[in-house]
Design a protein around this motif. Structure first.
Motif, PDB file in Angstrom:
ATOM      1  N   SER A  63       0.829  -1.202   0.000  1.00  0.00           N
ATOM      2  CA  SER A  63       0.000   0.000   0.000  1.00  0.00           C
ATOM      3  C   SER A  63       0.854   1.237   0.000  1.00  0.00           C
ATOM      4  O   SER A  63       0.372   2.334   0.040  1.00  0.00           O
ATOM      5  N   ARG A  64       2.173   1.041  -0.030  1.00  0.00           N
ATOM      6  CA  ARG A  64       3.050   2.135   0.319  1.00  0.00           C
ATOM      7  C   ARG A  64       2.871   3.388  -0.521  1.00  0.00           C
ATOM      8  O   ARG A  64       2.745   4.468  -0.021  1.00  0.00           O
ATOM      9  N   TYR A  65       2.881   3.185  -1.848  1.00  0.00           N
ATOM     10  CA  TYR A  65       2.869   4.405  -2.654  1.00  0.00           C
ATOM     11  C   TYR A  65       1.474   4.796  -3.083  1.00  0.00           C
ATOM     12  O   TYR A  65       1.295   5.818  -3.671  1.00  0.00           O
ATOM     13  N   HIS A  66       0.493   3.916  -2.860  1.00  0.00           N
ATOM     14  CA  HIS A  66      -0.808   4.234  -3.429  1.00  0.00           C
ATOM     15  C   HIS A  66      -1.790   4.582  -2.354  1.00  0.00           C
ATOM     16  O   HIS A  66      -2.971   4.451  -2.528  1.00  0.00           O
ATOM     17  N   ARG A  67      -1.280   5.002  -1.187  1.00  0.00           N
ATOM     18  CA  ARG A  67      -2.246   5.250  -0.152  1.00  0.00           C
ATOM     19  C   ARG A  67      -2.619   6.703  -0.141  1.00  0.00           C
ATOM     20  O   ARG A  67      -1.961   7.521  -0.725  1.00  0.00           O
ATOM     21  N   ARG A  68      -3.725   7.014   0.469  1.00  0.00           N
ATOM     22  CA  ARG A  68      -4.219   8.374   0.564  1.00  0.00           C
ATOM     23  C   ARG A  68      -3.122   9.192   1.225  1.00  0.00           C
ATOM     24  O   ARG A  68      -2.722   8.902   2.334  1.00  0.00           O
ATOM     25  N   ARG A  69      -2.669  10.233   0.554  1.00  0.00           N
ATOM     26  CA  ARG A  69      -1.540  10.898   1.167  1.00  0.00           C
ATOM     27  C   ARG A  69      -1.957  12.253   1.656  1.00  0.00           C
ATOM     28  O   ARG A  69      -2.180  13.146   0.875  1.00  0.00           O
ATOM     29  N   SER A  70      -2.125  12.400   2.970  1.00  0.00           N
ATOM     30  CA  SER A  70      -2.549  13.690   3.452  1.00  0.00           C
ATOM     31  C   SER A  70      -1.409  14.189   4.245  1.00  0.00           C
ATOM     32  O   SER A  70      -0.942  13.499   5.112  1.00  0.00           O
ATOM     33  N   PHE A 114      -5.590  18.596   1.501  1.00  0.00           N
ATOM     34  CA  PHE A 114      -6.718  19.522   1.612  1.00  0.00           C
ATOM     35  C   PHE A 114      -8.032  18.731   1.575  1.00  0.00           C
ATOM     36  O   PHE A 114      -8.933  18.938   2.388  1.00  0.00           O
ATOM     37  N   LEU A 115      -8.081  17.824   0.648  1.00  0.00           N
ATOM     38  CA  LEU A 115      -9.291  17.001   0.514  1.00  0.00           C
ATOM     39  C   LEU A 115      -9.495  16.195   1.795  1.00  0.00           C
ATOM     40  O   LEU A 115     -10.601  16.093   2.332  1.00  0.00           O
ATOM     41  N   ASN A 116      -8.409  15.665   2.304  1.00  0.00           N
ATOM     42  CA  ASN A 116      -8.457  14.820   3.489  1.00  0.00           C
ATOM     43  C   ASN A 116      -9.097  15.550   4.661  1.00  0.00           C
ATOM     44  O   ASN A 116      -9.898  14.995   5.399  1.00  0.00           O
ATOM     45  N   VAL A 117      -8.715  16.814   4.844  1.00  0.00           N
ATOM     46  CA  VAL A 117      -9.207  17.569   5.997  1.00  0.00           C
ATOM     47  C   VAL A 117     -10.598  18.140   5.735  1.00  0.00           C
ATOM     48  O   VAL A 117     -11.445  18.173   6.607  1.00  0.00           O
ATOM     49  N   PHE A 118     -10.836  18.582   4.479  1.00  0.00           N
ATOM     50  CA  PHE A 118     -12.085  19.313   4.237  1.00  0.00           C
ATOM     51  C   PHE A 118     -13.201  18.439   3.658  1.00  0.00           C
ATOM     52  O   PHE A 118     -14.268  18.935   3.360  1.00  0.00           O
ATOM     53  N   GLN A 119     -12.913  17.155   3.477  1.00  0.00           N
ATOM     54  CA  GLN A 119     -13.963  16.271   2.981  1.00  0.00           C
ATOM     55  C   GLN A 119     -15.129  16.284   3.975  1.00  0.00           C
ATOM     56  O   GLN A 119     -16.292  16.268   3.586  1.00  0.00           O
ATOM     57  N   SER A 120     -14.778  16.346   5.242  1.00  0.00           N
ATOM     58  CA  SER A 120     -15.814  16.354   6.274  1.00  0.00           C
ATOM     59  C   SER A 120     -16.577  17.682   6.281  1.00  0.00           C
ATOM     60  O   SER A 120     -17.584  17.821   6.930  1.00  0.00           O
ATOM     61  N   GLY A 142      -4.808   2.627 -11.573  1.00  0.00           N
ATOM     62  CA  GLY A 142      -4.743   1.626 -10.519  1.00  0.00           C
ATOM     63  C   GLY A 142      -4.586   2.233  -9.156  1.00  0.00           C
ATOM     64  O   GLY A 142      -4.998   1.676  -8.160  1.00  0.00           O
ATOM     65  N   SER A 143      -3.967   3.404  -9.109  1.00  0.00           N
ATOM     66  CA  SER A 143      -3.646   3.933  -7.796  1.00  0.00           C
ATOM     67  C   SER A 143      -4.762   4.775  -7.250  1.00  0.00           C
ATOM     68  O   SER A 143      -4.608   5.438  -6.265  1.00  0.00           O
ATOM     69  N   THR A 144      -5.902   4.785  -7.934  1.00  0.00           N
ATOM     70  CA  THR A 144      -6.862   5.806  -7.562  1.00  0.00           C
ATOM     71  C   THR A 144      -7.849   5.362  -6.518  1.00  0.00           C
ATOM     72  O   THR A 144      -8.354   6.162  -5.764  1.00  0.00           O
ATOM     73  N   THR A 145      -8.132   4.082  -6.448  1.00  0.00           N
ATOM     74  CA  THR A 145      -9.218   3.672  -5.560  1.00  0.00           C
ATOM     75  C   THR A 145      -8.865   3.887  -4.110  1.00  0.00           C
ATOM     76  O   THR A 145      -9.727   3.896  -3.260  1.00  0.00           O
ATOM     77  N   SER A 146      -7.587   4.055  -3.835  1.00  0.00           N
ATOM     78  CA  SER A 146      -7.210   4.170  -2.435  1.00  0.00           C
ATOM     79  C   SER A 146      -7.419   5.566  -1.897  1.00  0.00           C
ATOM     80  O   SER A 146      -7.107   5.836  -0.758  1.00  0.00           O
ATOM     81  N   THR A 147      -7.933   6.464  -2.719  1.00  0.00           N
ATOM     82  CA  THR A 147      -7.950   7.846  -2.250  1.00  0.00           C
ATOM     83  C   THR A 147      -9.054   8.137  -1.265  1.00  0.00           C
ATOM     84  O   THR A 147      -9.116   9.209  -0.723  1.00  0.00           O
ATOM     85  N   THR A 148      -9.963   7.206  -1.059  1.00  0.00           N
ATOM     86  CA  THR A 148     -11.074   7.561  -0.190  1.00  0.00           C
ATOM     87  C   THR A 148     -10.688   7.500   1.274  1.00  0.00           C
ATOM     88  O   THR A 148     -11.184   8.265   2.076  1.00  0.00           O
ATOM     89  N   SER A 149      -9.807   6.587   1.617  1.00  0.00           N
ATOM     90  CA  SER A 149      -9.469   6.483   3.035  1.00  0.00           C
ATOM     91  C   SER A 149      -8.641   7.682   3.437  1.00  0.00           C
ATOM     92  O   SER A 149      -7.889   8.213   2.656  1.00  0.00           O
ATOM     93  N   SER A 150      -8.802   8.098   4.672  1.00  0.00           N
ATOM     94  CA  SER A 150      -7.989   9.236   5.108  1.00  0.00           C
ATOM     95  C   SER A 150      -6.979   8.734   6.106  1.00  0.00           C
ATOM     96  O   SER A 150      -7.303   7.934   6.963  1.00  0.00           O
ATOM     97  N   SER A 151      -5.762   9.183   5.946  1.00  0.00           N
ATOM     98  CA  SER A 151      -4.757   8.775   6.916  1.00  0.00           C
ATOM     99  C   SER A 151      -3.690   9.829   6.933  1.00  0.00           C
ATOM    100  O   SER A 151      -3.639  10.685   6.074  1.00  0.00           O
ATOM    101  N   SER A 152      -2.854   9.760   7.917  1.00  0.00           N
ATOM    102  CA  SER A 152      -1.777  10.727   7.949  1.00  0.00           C
ATOM    103  C   SER A 152      -0.525   9.981   8.317  1.00  0.00           C
ATOM    104  O   SER A 152      -0.519   9.220   9.258  1.00  0.00           O
TER     105      SER A 152
END
Length: 1570
Positions: free
Chosen positions: A72-79, A634-640, A170-180
């Motif tokens: 998951s290293r490079y394709h994870r949600r990067r906030s 930005f998306l990660n924080v303001f999605q909520s 391929g790397s796009t589906t992981s963008t929904t999860s939020s992590s830091s």
């Protein structure tokens, strides 16, 4: 471990959001590490099964590295809130941390530079808290969320199209999860200590050679795991070594540091290269060979991509002015623009009605109220400047549309704040070339411009003369009722000119036509689906680029309402734009990633943020590959807060092509945006490769949407002919469309290269009949027509054939812990060309509270990270104090200005780390010495090549006719003492000596008889009070003057052997007295004669502190002489007995005394008499130190032998009166004068500005035929020439100045009398025929190759004077002792009657004695006995003839053999390197170089503030690399006067070296180059 347990845990969204905020606070420094730990454990405590425990004793290396699972290293949600707005990404940080961890195995020791206390920024101890060492797992305590994404399947061999689409989709589906994610907190410090430390330092008995490419043993010392072993540090000499915290031994001596540097440099270099190109000569610079394994593009040739059709909407206006007229008349009340004050309150609302009427008013006034009716200043088509501040978009908008209505061309520029703004001069050139004479501005701006005392606005540097015209309505006349602007359909006339700053700082104007302007607005309207009366928030600069296109132009076409947020408000309240989006329910916002980042940092203060109204968030710098992290965070924080993922629309633009691509706002939230994870290594070769998972160096890029409506795009190879790229190749994006710029104003050549490009297929056929425009962006078109940008052409640096992007390097540098170390966005990366390749330079602003250690550790880590991730070396890393780099008007760094400051040495960094050893790999191969050729072959070789053996001689003494008196002196008297007695009888009252004081009046004089009588009394004193025997040695310690001369002859009369010794300096006894003591002891003096004053000084308390005063020999004070005469005057039995000893300290710091016999002394005096034509009627002015060499002979001996009068001027008196010597020469109408280089320099520096006043005082040098500089070195051409030039106006003939040459074995070999030409020739001007230019590179190989003046690498050399009568010279090979040909550099050997007869030493080193004084050639003439001078030089037959019609042989001295440095198998002379270094920067007054363990050490004296010290380091390194192909190992910056100089004005480099190694120089700064 803590992080591992978090990975799998399902944390609620709000907890994750709160954690992200915490990280932000920590990164911004709003909470301490401890506070962060506390709050964090509180937050996640409930979700943890048990608190994490890390064993304290576990050494750092053993901990598991902090890396997430590789899938998951490079394709994870990067906030990442905490990273730099433009450049930071967690993934990259992780990669950097991992790279640095890898480096730990390959330990690196970098010696810290030493800095004087005054240069170190003082930080208060309260502000500096030591890192908390109690918590062992501190740095692991950050959140590591796992992504629920699916890993990409990039295994197996997939075809090109497929793998690019894989990488992107391929790397796009992981963008929904939020992590830091973040790794590394305060543990960075411990880790670096490990990386930096533990380098084994050996005490080499022989200095290691660090100039070779590789060494047998690279030094990698592993530390035993688990325990730290205490190592015993080696001792250097008697200096104690301590271990510092980071394991680097330090000592009171500098050597430990240098040793460390040596060891670091001995690590294997990159492998040497095989191929070379020739740089005009046989020194071959290596040329980078392509790597056989480098990736090559394999895809098919790309096809041009078309954008959608530009749909024609029926109600679109025929021109932008028509749109303005329509809205201004049918909905005058509709709001057009709302401006904000610095409190975020609406300041002013401009309606469409007001915009229309005011623009008309401006148009009317521009056309009719400037100039006269007959001669208006501005006509349609003319260019006018728009100068408006960033907080006044309304005035700008009115002026811009006023220009469009008047059909004049607006050129919007920044407000010049001072006369010397960064880049302002270049803007001035643009205005000048556009023919701008009028500048429109606002009232407030006009008031704020700098004014002269009379209230006029000064002309800015480089600007044309401007009329400033204020556009506020109250200052304008109303247009008549019948006047109406002429509104036409859009045509090909220029609408406006947008300025663009190039890589080199020059400013170009891009012209945009009216049809392009309109079409661009239409294309944007279609792409962004703009509708009437939408509200748009604009944070960007409205004068250019995206801000202008959306916020000023397209908005009017669609009657939209723009809320403009000034930069000043963003600085105060970074959230202001988000608040305005909420307040106005704006549909669109135009921002840069910086603004998103700032909002992230500040958003925790806001509760009621709702971004659900946004349908489009345009990210203007989406083309920067590093903007993706800001978008994600930005998306990660303001999605909520209601922000939808599909709203974020990055776009790519360039001044030339306007909008290149933009992501369309979609309603479908299921279709995620495209991503590409590309191998950084591949990118450096311009190839697209999906990165394999475990690699560290990747670039994750997001798409910038599709090609613009109505445009065609392709990518072409960045250099050479515009050939289409393959599908897996990076190229420069090119666009063919109506909506682009059309030219660079006034620059047809550059326009052709950029705006009229015809891309070719591989077969050479153009792909279209229409020209394309180069966008300046590097990228590719991916599947589905998505455009990806990986960098800019401007940021491209080609190092050794590989391409690196400045932005990528910035990102890596900013990902290095501690993040807080450098200011965000205040970092510049550029390349400078040194030695035929680009070299990377990084300049960053550091935080004010960082310590020396911090900054140095950070720099070392940055180097390691860049080396690991980009596989490229950084040439120079410079840290400057906060807020000192030149800014662009919007607060970014002005790159070209920063580069300019760096290159001219005005950057004033507070820390510098240069790494030339690691990145300069194209140096010439070290020279291999050829096996020596046998004697016979040399003879034959020379005969065959027509070269003669280099030998020459002065006139033969036997053939020269003397007059009767001179013959009598020569034949009857063998000893000088007899000559003096004879003169005292025959011409008792003839004046021999006149001594001048500092006022130029006669202090003392001696006639023949006075000198004789005084000498008799001294002889009596020696016999009676000193009880001396003949042959005893007597030290004469006198100031320059008459006493010295009398004492010398007194010794001869008593049969004693005199040694002249310079007296100690009363103000500097501690350093000068030990030398006196040493000479007295080494010369075995039985007695010491001196004046009463010095007598007291030698026994004073100060003297007792410096030397043991009880061991002085008998001290006689000659101020109190006996009244009687000696019974008889001593006459030596044999002319070969010792007359006097000549002691001198050589430039290498050796004290050497040579023995001068009576015969040699008389022969010497005769030779000088004949060469200089000295007779009793002549007067000679002497301004020399009378203690050794030719100076002593001229001062004490020649007058007695030849009978001429010597006017003696002590050089020390010139310190109070620099004109003393020249005034004396003029007053006594002297034809011949002798001086030293230090005297000449004193006159040149001290009298440079006084030539007029000296002329007025009657100073006249026209009678001077010879002014000889007495020296034991290569003639200093620059000094003699500037002296000649300076005093030419006072009558000094340009050919009067010449030099002499002497050394220890023969005190004078050459001495130029009045020149060899008849007076008729003297009138002809022209260069001195005795100066030649030699190739400096050939000289390094001991070969002499004459070149033309001004040719590259040429070195001017001046002949050292005419060879004295009776002197023979040959040039010999110093190693084999064989004679050499004309074209070789070799040692000068001399045979003459006045050679010294040997060294006088206590040790009696016979081998040295026989080698230096009794050498024979190994072949050829093996009978003659020669003395070796120890100097390298060559002989040259000149075309000149002397009076007898003989050819004149010129001797050129190049330098001392002892001082020459063998580096890389070549011979370098310090003076050549020093000359280059002194030229490098105006503040370098003096320079000295020496080697230590094959490292070149350069010491420079700084004439300027200590802040300039670090500027010198890169400049010195550059110039030595460029001109000498040498890498400087250590640069030492010292105060003026630190480089020791002896009385002859020669540098004492070895003394300096000893002082440096013993750490006695108190340097301002010492830089150790890596």
């Amino acid at each position: 471990m803590a992080d591992r347990s978090l990975e799998g845990m399902a944390l609620p969204l709000e907890v994750r959001a709160r954690l992200a905020e915490l990280e932000l606070e920590l990164s911004e420094g709003d909470i301490t590490q401890k506070g962060y730990e506390k709050k964090r454990s509180k937050l996640i405590g409930a979700y943890l099964p048990q608190p994490p425990r890390v064993d304290q004793a576990l050494p750092q290396e053993r901990r598991a590295p902090v890396t997430p699972s590789s899938a998951s290293r490079y394709h994870r949600r990067r906030s990442s809130g905490s990273r730099d707005e433009r450049y930071r990404s967690d993934v990259h940080t992780e990669a950097v941390q991992a790279a640095l961890a890898k480096h730990k195995e390959r330990k690196m020791a970098v010696p810290m530079p030493s800095k004087r206390r005054s240069l170190v920024v003082q930080t208060s101890m309260d502000a500096y808290t030591p890192p908390d060492t109690s918590s062992g797992s501190e740095d692991e305590g950050s959140v590591q969320g796992d992504s629920q994404g699916t890993p990409t399947s990039s295994q197996g061999s997939i075809n090109m199209e497929h793998w690019i689409s894989q990488a992107i989709h391929g790397s796009t589906t992981s963008t929904t999860s939020s992590s830091s994610t973040q790794s590394g907190g305060s543990g960075a410090a411990h880790r670096l200590a490990d990386v930096m430390a533990q380098t084994h330092i050996e005490n080499h008995s022989a200095p290691p050679d660090v100039t070779t490419y590789t060494s047998e043993h690279s030094i990698q010392v592993e530390r035993p795991q688990g325990s730290t072993t205490s190592r015993t540090a080696p001792k250097y000499g008697n200096a104690e070594l301590m271990e510092t915290g980071d394991g680097v031994p330090v000592s009171s001596r500098v050597s430990a540091k240098i040793q460390q540097l040596v060891n670091t440099l001995k690590r294997p270099k990159r492998p040497p290269l095989r191929e070379f190109f020739v740089d005009d000569f046989e020194e071959l610079l290596e040329v980078q060979q392509p790597d056989p394994n480098q990736p090559k593009p394999e895809g098919a040739q790309m096809l041009a991509t078309r954008g959608e059709q530009l749909g024609v909407v029926t109600n679109w206006p025929p021109s932008l002015e028509a749109a303005l007229q329509r809205w201004g008349t049918i909905s005058p009340k509709a709001p057009c623009l709302t401006t904000m004050d610095t409190n975020g309150k609406p300041l002013y609302i401009l309606t469409y009605g007001k915009l229309w009427t005011r623009s008309m008013k401006v148009a009317y006034n521009i056309l009719h109220k400037l100039g006269t009716k007959q001669e208006p200043m501005v006509r349609p088509g003319d260019r006018v400047a728009l100068v408006f501040p960033n907080n006044d978009p309304a005035a700008f908008m009115v002026a811009f549309y006023g220009c469009l209505l008047a059909e004049v061309v607006p050129v919007p520029i920044e407000v010049p704040l001072t006369r010397k703004d960064a880049g302002s001069q270049q803007i001035g050139f643009l205005l000048g070339s556009c023919g701008v004479t009028v500048a429109l501005t606002s009232d407030a701006c006009h008031k704020g411009l700098p004014k002269s005392p009379t209230g006029e606005i000064p002309q800015f540097k480089g600007w044309p003369k401007l009329l400033w015209f204020v556009t506020e309505s109250k200052h304008l006349s109303k247009p008549p009722r019948d006047w109406f602007p002429h509104i036409k359909d859009a045509n090909n006339d220029t609408a406006y000119i947008e300025y663009k700053t190039c890589k080199d700082g020059s400013v170009l104007g891009v012209t945009v036509t009216r049809i392009a302007l309109l079409t661009h607005c239409q294309a944007l309207t279609q792409a962004c689906s703009y509708t009437e009366a939408e509200t748009i928030v604009n944070v960007l600069d409205f004068k250019k680029d995206v801000g202008l296109w959306h916020g000023i132009l397209t908005s009017v076409m669609n009657m939209m309402h723009v809320i403009s947020i000034p930069y000043s408000l963003m600085k105060v309240n970074p959230l202001s734009w988000i608040q305005k989006v909420c307040q106005y329910k704006a549909k669109v916002a135009c921002v840069k990633s910086r603004d998103m980042h700032w909002a992230l940092v500040a958003h925790r203060d806001q509760r009621d943020v709702n971004l659900s109204s946004l349908r489009m968030l345009i990210v203007a710098d989406g083309a920067n590959p590093w903007s993706i992290s800001s978008c994600d965070a930005f998306l990660n924080v303001f999605q909520s807060k209601g922000l939808r993922q599909e709203v974020i629309c990055p776009c790519a633009s360039s001044p030339e092509a306007l909008t290149v691509a933009i992501r369309r706002p979609t309603d479908d939230s299921n279709q995620p945006p495209g991503r590409g994870v590309l191998s950084m290594h591949g990118l450096t070769y311009g190839v697209i490769r999906v990165d394999s998972e475990e690699k560290l160096s990747v670039l994750t890029v997001q798409d910038v949407g599709l090609v613009m409506p109505g445009a065609i795009m392709c990518s072409v190879k960045p250099d050479g002919i515009p050939q289409l790229c393959r599908t897996d190749e990076i190229g420069e994006l090119c666009v063919c469309a109506v909506a682009t710029g059309t030219s660079y104003y006034g620059l047809s050549g550059m326009t052709k290269n950029t705006f009229e490009v015809f891309p070719m297929t591989s077969s050479g056929a153009p792909i279209s009949e229409y020209p394309f425009i180069r966008t300046g962006l590097l990228g590719f078109v991916g599947p589905g027509g998505l455009v990806f940008v990986v960098g800019k052409m401007d940021g491209l640096m080609v190092v050794s054939g590989r391409r690196h992007n400045a932005d990528d390097i910035v990102a890596t540098a900013l990902a290095v812990e501690p993040m807080k170390f450098v200011y965000r966005g205040r970092i510049a990366v550029f390349s400078v060309t040194v030695l035929h390749d680009e070299r990377i330079v990084i300049v960053a602003e550091q935080r004010p509270d960082s310590t020396e250690e911090d900054s140095f550790q950070w720099m070392s880590r940055v180097l390691q990270a860049i080396d690991s991730i980009h596989q490229v070396g950084v040439y120079c890393l410079a840290l400057v104090p906060a807020n000192t780099l030149p800014k662009t008007p919007l607060g970014g760094i002005h790159l070209s200005e920063t580069k300019q400051l760096f290159l001219e040495g005005s950057l004033h960094p507070c820390n510098v780390l240069m790494c030339p050893h690691t990145c300069v790999t194209n140096l010439p191969k070290p020279r291999q010495k050829q096996p020596e050729i046998g004697p016979a072959s040399v003879m034959v070789g020379n005969l065959v090549s027509g070269k003669r053996i280099a030998q020459a001689s002065g006139r033969d003494l036997g053939q020269i006719e003397d007059n009767d008196q001179a013959r009598k002196v020569r034949t009857e008297f063998l000893f000088l003492s007899e000559v003096l007695q004879w003169r005292a009888q025959t011409t008792p009252d003839h004046l021999l000596y006149t001594l001048l004081n500092c006022r130029g009046t006669i202090a003392n004089s001696l006639t023949c008889v006075q000198l004789h009588k005084r000498a008799e009394k001294i002889a009596v004193m020696l016999m009676e009070r000193g009880h001396l025997q003949d042959g005893d040695h007597v030290a004469l310690v006198y100031p320059p003057g008459i006493d010295l001369i009398a004492a010398f002859y007194g010794c001869l009369y008593a049969g004693c052997v005199p040694i002249t010794v310079r007296p100690p300096h009363p103000q500097n006894i501690a350093t000068t007295l030990p030398t006196v003591k040493m000479i007295v002891e080494v010369s075995r003096s039985a007695c010491l004669m001196t004046t009463q004053l010095i007598c007291k000084l030698l026994r004073s308390r100060e003297a007792a502190a410096a030397v043991d005063v009880r061991t002085w020999p008998l001290i006689l004070d000659t101020d109190d002489l006996p009244k009687k005469r000696p019974a008889q005057i001593y006459k030596p039995s044999n002319p070969d007995t010792l007359a006097y000893l000549d002691f001198s300290v050589s430039t290498t710091g050796m004290l050497a005394g040579v023995k001068m016999s009576h015969a040699a002394t008389s022969a010497f005096c005769r030779s000088i008499k004949l060469q200089c034509e000295l007779y009793p009627s002549r007067e000679v002015a002497i301004c020399l130190d009378p203690y050794c060499g030719l100076g002593f002979v001229l001062w004490c001996l020649c007058s007695v032998y030849s009978g001429h009068q010597s006017i003696l001027i002590p050089p020390s008196e010139l310190e109070t009166n620099p004109a003393l010597w020249l005034l004396a020469v003029s007053q006594y109408k002297v034809r011949d004068t002798f001086c030293s280089y230090s005297v000449m320099e004193l006159c040149t520096k001290g009298l440079g500005s006084q030539t007029e006043s000296l002329k007025a005082r009657g100073l006249d040098l026209s009678r001077v035929r010879t002014c000889v500089v007495v020296a034991e070195e290569r003639p200093r051409i620059a000094l003699t020439q500037s002296f000649s030039k300076l005093f030419k106006d006072l009558g000094l003939h340009p050919r009067a100045v010449s030099t002499s040459f002497g050394c220890r074995v023969n005190l004078a070999i050459c001495l130029q009398p009045h020149r060899l030409w008849t007076l008729a020739e003297q009138g002809t001007s022209g260069p001195d025929p005795t100066t030649v230019y030699v190739d400096m590179r050939a000289l390094r190989h001991d070969r002499v190759r004459l070149v033309e003046r001004g040719s590259p690498h040429s070195l001017p050399l001046m002949e050292s004077g005419k060879i004295l009568p009776g002197v023979r010279i040959i040039i010999a090979n110093p190693e084999t002792k064989g004679p050499l040909g004309d074209s070789h550099l070799g040692e000068i050997w001399v045979h003459s009657a006045h050679n010294a007869s040997g060294y006088f030493t206590i040790y009696g080193d016979e081998s040295l004695q026989s080698d230096h004084f009794n050498s024979r050639l190994s072949f050829g003439d093996t009978q003659t006995i020669w003395a070796r001078t120890g100097y390298l030089g060559f002989l040259r037959r000149t075309e000149l003839t002397d009076a007898n019609g003989e050819r004149h042989d010129a001797l050129y001295v190049v330098g001392a053999l002892d001082e020459a440095m063998e580096l890389r198998g070549m011979r370098y002379h310090p003076i050549d390197i020093e000359t280059s270094v002194i030229r490098a920067h105006k503040s370098v007054t003096e320079c000295a170089v020496f080697t230590w363990t094959n490292l070149l050490v350069v010491v420079v004296e700084l004439d300027g503030s200590e802040q300039e010290a670090l500027d010198l380091v890169p400049l010195v390194t550059n110039v030595v690399l460029e001109e000498h192909y040498l890498i400087v190992g250590v640069v030492v910056v010292v105060d003026i006067g630190v480089i020791p100089i002896n009385s002859r004005g020669e540098k004492q480099r070895m003394h300096l070296r000893d002082g440096f190694l013993a750490d006695q120089l108190d340097p301002i700064y010492v830089a150790y180059n890596m």
